[in-house]
Design a protein around this motif. Structure first.
Motif, PDB file in Angstrom:
ATOM      1  N   LYS A  60     -20.835  23.644 -19.838  1.00 46.52           N
ATOM      2  CA  LYS A  60     -20.109  24.279 -20.929  1.00 46.52           C
ATOM      3  C   LYS A  60     -20.722  23.900 -22.273  1.00 46.52           C
ATOM      4  O   LYS A  60     -21.022  24.738 -23.101  1.00 46.52           O
ATOM      5  CB  LYS A  60     -18.638  23.858 -20.924  1.00 46.52           C
ATOM      6  N   ILE A  61     -20.940  22.574 -22.449  1.00 46.43           N
ATOM      7  CA  ILE A  61     -21.425  22.102 -23.740  1.00 46.43           C
ATOM      8  C   ILE A  61     -22.796  22.709 -24.074  1.00 46.43           C
ATOM      9  O   ILE A  61     -23.052  23.098 -25.190  1.00 46.43           O
ATOM     10  CB  ILE A  61     -21.486  20.553 -23.762  1.00 46.43           C
ATOM     11  N   PHE A  62     -23.651  22.800 -23.063  1.00 54.31           N
ATOM     12  CA  PHE A  62     -24.975  23.326 -23.342  1.00 54.31           C
ATOM     13  C   PHE A  62     -25.128  24.808 -23.029  1.00 54.31           C
ATOM     14  O   PHE A  62     -26.234  25.343 -23.046  1.00 54.31           O
ATOM     15  CB  PHE A  62     -26.029  22.467 -22.637  1.00 54.31           C
ATOM     16  N   GLY A  63     -23.989  25.434 -22.728  1.00 52.89           N
ATOM     17  CA  GLY A  63     -23.984  26.895 -22.662  1.00 52.89           C
ATOM     18  C   GLY A  63     -24.724  27.522 -21.497  1.00 52.89           C
ATOM     19  O   GLY A  63     -25.187  28.650 -21.601  1.00 52.89           O
ATOM     20  N   THR A  64     -24.835  26.796 -20.349  1.00 52.03           N
ATOM     21  CA  THR A  64     -25.533  27.429 -19.225  1.00 52.03           C
ATOM     22  C   THR A  64     -24.715  28.561 -18.608  1.00 52.03           C
ATOM     23  O   THR A  64     -25.268  29.420 -17.943  1.00 52.03           O
ATOM     24  CB  THR A  64     -25.882  26.425 -18.102  1.00 52.03           C
ATOM     25  N   ILE A  65     -23.388  28.536 -18.806  1.00 49.87           N
ATOM     26  CA  ILE A  65     -22.565  29.598 -18.208  1.00 49.87           C
ATOM     27  C   ILE A  65     -21.648  30.224 -19.248  1.00 49.87           C
ATOM     28  O   ILE A  65     -20.555  30.659 -18.923  1.00 49.87           O
ATOM     29  CB  ILE A  65     -21.734  29.071 -17.009  1.00 49.87           C
ATOM     30  N   ASN A  66     -22.091  30.297 -20.519  1.00 56.15           N
ATOM     31  CA  ASN A  66     -21.157  30.719 -21.564  1.00 56.15           C
ATOM     32  C   ASN A  66     -20.984  32.230 -21.732  1.00 56.15           C
ATOM     33  O   ASN A  66     -20.259  32.675 -22.606  1.00 56.15           O
ATOM     34  CB  ASN A  66     -21.491  30.056 -22.902  1.00 56.15           C
ATOM     35  N   THR A  67     -21.647  33.036 -20.910  1.00 55.50           N
ATOM     36  CA  THR A  67     -21.343  34.466 -20.922  1.00 55.50           C
ATOM     37  C   THR A  67     -21.052  34.891 -19.492  1.00 55.50           C
ATOM     38  O   THR A  67     -21.386  34.182 -18.547  1.00 55.50           O
ATOM     39  CB  THR A  67     -22.525  35.315 -21.440  1.00 55.50           C
ATOM     40  N   ARG A  68     -20.431  36.054 -19.355  1.00 58.54           N
ATOM     41  CA  ARG A  68     -20.107  36.569 -18.023  1.00 58.54           C
ATOM     42  C   ARG A  68     -21.392  36.689 -17.192  1.00 58.54           C
ATOM     43  O   ARG A  68     -21.409  36.342 -16.019  1.00 58.54           O
ATOM     44  CB  ARG A  68     -19.434  37.944 -18.170  1.00 58.54           C
ATOM     45  N   GLU A  69     -22.463  37.169 -17.821  1.00 57.47           N
ATOM     46  CA  GLU A  69     -23.724  37.373 -17.100  1.00 57.47           C
ATOM     47  C   GLU A  69     -24.284  36.046 -16.600  1.00 57.47           C
ATOM     48  O   GLU A  69     -24.692  35.924 -15.457  1.00 57.47           O
ATOM     49  CB  GLU A  69     -24.765  38.067 -17.997  1.00 57.47           C
ATOM     50  N   LYS A  70     -24.279  35.044 -17.489  1.00 59.14           N
ATOM     51  CA  LYS A  70     -24.805  33.738 -17.084  1.00 59.14           C
ATOM     52  C   LYS A  70     -23.934  33.130 -16.004  1.00 59.14           C
ATOM     53  O   LYS A  70     -24.420  32.497 -15.080  1.00 59.14           O
ATOM     54  CB  LYS A  70     -24.867  32.790 -18.290  1.00 59.14           C
ATOM     55  N   PHE A  71     -22.611  33.331 -16.146  1.00 64.92           N
ATOM     56  CA  PHE A  71     -21.710  32.802 -15.135  1.00 64.92           C
ATOM     57  C   PHE A  71     -22.019  33.449 -13.790  1.00 64.92           C
ATOM     58  O   PHE A  71     -22.120  32.771 -12.769  1.00 64.92           O
ATOM     59  CB  PHE A  71     -20.247  33.046 -15.516  1.00 64.92           C
ATOM     60  N   GLU A  72     -22.174  34.776 -13.795  1.00 66.01           N
ATOM     61  CA  GLU A  72     -22.473  35.490 -12.558  1.00 66.01           C
ATOM     62  C   GLU A  72     -23.785  35.001 -11.947  1.00 66.01           C
ATOM     63  O   GLU A  72     -23.906  34.893 -10.734  1.00 66.01           O
ATOM     64  CB  GLU A  72     -22.545  37.003 -12.809  1.00 66.01           C
ATOM     65  N   ALA A  73     -24.750  34.702 -12.806  1.00 65.96           N
ATOM     66  CA  ALA A  73     -26.052  34.234 -12.317  1.00 65.96           C
ATOM     67  C   ALA A  73     -25.926  32.881 -11.624  1.00 65.96           C
ATOM     68  O   ALA A  73     -26.687  32.574 -10.716  1.00 65.96           O
ATOM     69  CB  ALA A  73     -27.047  34.164 -13.464  1.00 65.96           C
ATOM     70  N   HIS A  74     -24.963  32.070 -12.058  1.00 68.88           N
ATOM     71  CA  HIS A  74     -24.787  30.739 -11.458  1.00 68.88           C
ATOM     72  C   HIS A  74     -23.711  30.705 -10.384  1.00 68.88           C
ATOM     73  O   HIS A  74     -23.475  29.679  -9.768  1.00 68.88           O
ATOM     74  CB  HIS A  74     -24.423  29.710 -12.538  1.00 68.88           C
ATOM     75  N   ARG A  75     -23.018  31.825 -10.194  1.00 72.74           N
ATOM     76  CA  ARG A  75     -21.848  31.810  -9.311  1.00 72.74           C
ATOM     77  C   ARG A  75     -22.185  31.403  -7.885  1.00 72.74           C
ATOM     78  O   ARG A  75     -21.455  30.631  -7.265  1.00 72.74           O
ATOM     79  CB  ARG A  75     -21.159  33.169  -9.317  1.00 72.74           C
ATOM     80  N   ARG A  76     -23.311  31.902  -7.380  1.00 80.14           N
ATOM     81  CA  ARG A  76     -23.673  31.582  -6.000  1.00 80.14           C
ATOM     82  C   ARG A  76     -23.799  30.062  -5.825  1.00 80.14           C
ATOM     83  O   ARG A  76     -23.252  29.493  -4.883  1.00 80.14           O
ATOM     84  CB  ARG A  76     -24.975  32.290  -5.634  1.00 80.14           C
ATOM     85  N   GLU A  77     -24.487  29.432  -6.771  1.00 74.63           N
ATOM     86  CA  GLU A  77     -24.702  27.991  -6.688  1.00 74.63           C
ATOM     87  C   GLU A  77     -23.367  27.234  -6.740  1.00 74.63           C
ATOM     88  O   GLU A  77     -23.108  26.336  -5.946  1.00 74.63           O
ATOM     89  CB  GLU A  77     -25.602  27.576  -7.856  1.00 74.63           C
ATOM     90  N   LEU A  78     -22.505  27.640  -7.691  1.00 70.78           N
ATOM     91  CA  LEU A  78     -21.203  26.984  -7.827  1.00 70.78           C
ATOM     92  C   LEU A  78     -20.362  27.193  -6.565  1.00 70.78           C
ATOM     93  O   LEU A  78     -19.699  26.273  -6.080  1.00 70.78           O
ATOM     94  CB  LEU A  78     -20.456  27.533  -9.046  1.00 70.78           C
ATOM     95  N   ALA A  79     -20.401  28.417  -6.045  1.00 66.44           N
ATOM     96  CA  ALA A  79     -19.630  28.724  -4.842  1.00 66.44           C
ATOM     97  C   ALA A  79     -20.128  27.896  -3.663  1.00 66.44           C
ATOM     98  O   ALA A  79     -19.325  27.368  -2.884  1.00 66.44           O
ATOM     99  CB  ALA A  79     -19.713  30.212  -4.521  1.00 66.44           C
ATOM    100  N   GLU A  80     -21.446  27.766  -3.559  1.00 67.83           N
ATOM    101  CA  GLU A  80     -22.021  26.998  -2.440  1.00 67.83           C
ATOM    102  C   GLU A  80     -21.507  25.557  -2.447  1.00 67.83           C
ATOM    103  O   GLU A  80     -21.233  24.996  -1.386  1.00 67.83           O
ATOM    104  CB  GLU A  80     -23.552  26.988  -2.524  1.00 67.83           C
ATOM    105  N   HIS A  81     -21.359  24.967  -3.638  1.00 67.32           N
ATOM    106  CA  HIS A  81     -20.816  23.604  -3.730  1.00 67.32           C
ATOM    107  C   HIS A  81     -19.433  23.553  -3.116  1.00 67.32           C
ATOM    108  O   HIS A  81     -19.106  22.644  -2.354  1.00 67.32           O
ATOM    109  CB  HIS A  81     -20.716  23.152  -5.196  1.00 67.32           C
ATOM    110  N   GLU A  82     -18.587  24.550  -3.463  1.00 67.76           N
ATOM    111  CA  GLU A  82     -17.216  24.550  -2.971  1.00 67.76           C
ATOM    112  C   GLU A  82     -17.170  24.793  -1.465  1.00 67.76           C
ATOM    113  O   GLU A  82     -16.395  24.160  -0.754  1.00 67.76           O
ATOM    114  CB  GLU A  82     -16.388  25.611  -3.703  1.00 67.76           C
ATOM    115  N   TRP A  83     -17.995  25.716  -0.988  1.00 69.95           N
ATOM    116  CA  TRP A  83     -18.008  25.972   0.461  1.00 69.95           C
ATOM    117  C   TRP A  83     -18.425  24.712   1.202  1.00 69.95           C
ATOM    118  O   TRP A  83     -17.823  24.358   2.216  1.00 69.95           O
ATOM    119  CB  TRP A  83     -18.976  27.123   0.799  1.00 69.95           C
ATOM    120  N   ALA A  84     -19.480  24.055   0.698  1.00 73.20           N
ATOM    121  CA  ALA A  84     -19.993  22.857   1.368  1.00 73.20           C
ATOM    122  C   ALA A  84     -18.917  21.773   1.399  1.00 73.20           C
ATOM    123  O   ALA A  84     -18.701  21.113   2.407  1.00 73.20           O
ATOM    124  CB  ALA A  84     -21.240  22.364   0.657  1.00 73.20           C
ATOM    125  N   ARG A  85     -18.211  21.622   0.256  1.00 64.97           N
ATOM    126  CA  ARG A  85     -17.179  20.591   0.174  1.00 64.97           C
ATOM    127  C   ARG A  85     -16.044  20.890   1.156  1.00 64.97           C
ATOM    128  O   ARG A  85     -15.618  20.017   1.920  1.00 64.97           O
ATOM    129  CB  ARG A  85     -16.629  20.530  -1.248  1.00 64.97           C
TER     130      ARG A  85
END
Lengths: 166, 195
Positions: free
Chosen positions: B108-133
């Motif tokens: 958040k602080i460094f803005g890697t996911i601060n737009t919908r597009e950037k969030f969508e681009a990272h969603r797979r990675e974030l989702a994979e963390h949750e699935w793995a957990r």
């Protein structure tokens, strides 16, 4: 002079007429709208907001449902509204795709879905068949808005055969 | 500055002359409670949905999506909030997840996911963390609310009853294997098992 007086009177009359016409139209617009006398599925004038009928739930069936004619897209015999279908994912295919049916035990989507419009085979579902709910729907137990007069083709054949016999 | 630090260090290293051992023990104990309590209170404050959606990345993306699902409104009126599904109840697991979440705060602080597009681009990675957990802990967070032992198959839809009485009952699969995307939009699922 005489003619000008006459034309002045004419113009005044015309103005008054159009004025009353405008007022009349305004008064009418308040109550009804043009086209309100047409029968619509809305069952209410266009400028009112009727209370919508309550939503019903999609039905769950055991097994598949009969088709009413050979080319009918099969009815979905279960709830489907929560499945995501978009550019990134198609949750229907996670059970019904060729590569998934052995595990899910769901029926495979028809071979027609793997053909281009020129009947060439594709490895994956054709884009024109991708959005499942364009053709396939679940059933709800709501009362139809219009009466359905559909007759199964078998009934028609039977009827005409009976007629010939007599 | 260095002088002050050196002096402080020397004081810390010296055995105490002015305070009794008893005072130091009790004092340390009390301070410990205060710090511990404060730490856990701060932790609890970050454990609310309000905190989760105080940053717009979460409010504008996943929260909006959650609102349309059964875990937000349903006939029973029981709600699942973000921490219900995302924060383990066990303390060690909780801390581990928090440390991982710090990375997301970093995002958040460094803005890697601060737009919908950037969030969508990272969603797979974030989702994979949750699935793995959830895969690793046998969908513990789901099971905190949904207890397999109390599932009445005769009350479930035919497909649910079939899946739950076979693959789930045998332990071959866990909730998240079959119920991905239960609360949010899914990322591009190419290559994910079962899709």
């Amino acid at each position: 002079m005489k003619t000008s007086k006459k034309s002045f009177a004419k113009i005044t009359a015309l103005l008054m007429l159009t004025g009353t016409a405008f007022i009349a139209v305004g008064a009418v617009a308040e109550k009804t709208i043009r086209g309100d006398h047409f029968a619509t599925l809305r069952h209410a004038p266009l400028n009112t907001e009727p209370t919508p009928p309550p939503l019903t739930n999609e039905k769950e069936h055991h097994g598949s449902l009969a088709r009413n004619y050979p080319a009918q897209a099969p009815i979905i015999p279960h709830q489907a509204h929560k499945y995501q279908i978009n550019r990134k994912v198609n949750q229907c295919l996670s059970c019904h795709d060729r590569s998934r049916v052995h595990e899910s035990k769901a029926p495979m989507i028809a071979i027609s879905h793997y053909l281009t419009r020129n009947n060439h085979f594709l490895a994956q579902v054709s884009p024109r068949r991708y959005f499942c709910t364009q053709c396939h729907v679940s059933q709800e137990s709501s009362t139809p808005l219009v009466k359905n007069t559909f007759v199964d083709v078998d009934k028609l054949v039977e009827a005409s055969a009976n007629k010939k016999q007599h | 500055m260095i002088e002050i630090l050196k002096k402080a260090w020397r004081i810390l290293c010296k055995p105490s002359v002015h305070y009794s051992l008893g005072f130091l023990t009790v004092g340390g104990f009390v301070a410990g409670i205060i710090f511990w309590g404060g730490f856990n209170t701060a932790l609890e404050a970050t454990n609310t949905e309000k905190f989760c959606i105080s940053c717009h990345e979460m409010r504008d993306n996943v929260y909006q999506e959650l609102k349309t699902t059964i875990h937000f409104t349903n006939r029973s009126g029981v709600r699942a909030t973000c921490p219900d599904c995302h924060v383990p109840h066990k303390w060690t697991n909780k801390i581990a997840r928090k440390m991982q979440a710090s990375k997301e705060v970093w995002g958040k602080i460094f803005g890697t996911i601060n737009t919908r597009e950037k969030f969508e681009a990272h969603r797979r990675e974030l989702a994979e963390h949750e699935w793995a957990r959830l895969k690793a802990n046998d969908s513990l967070e789901c099971r905190n609310c949904h207890n397999f032992n109390y599932m009445d198959f005769t009350r479930q839809s035919p497909r649910a009853a079939r899946a739950h009485s076979t693959a789930l009952a045998s332990g071959e699969k866990t909730c998240i294997d079959c119920h991905k995307g239960i609360a949010h939009h899914l990322p591009d699922m190419k290559g994910v098992k079962g899709f």
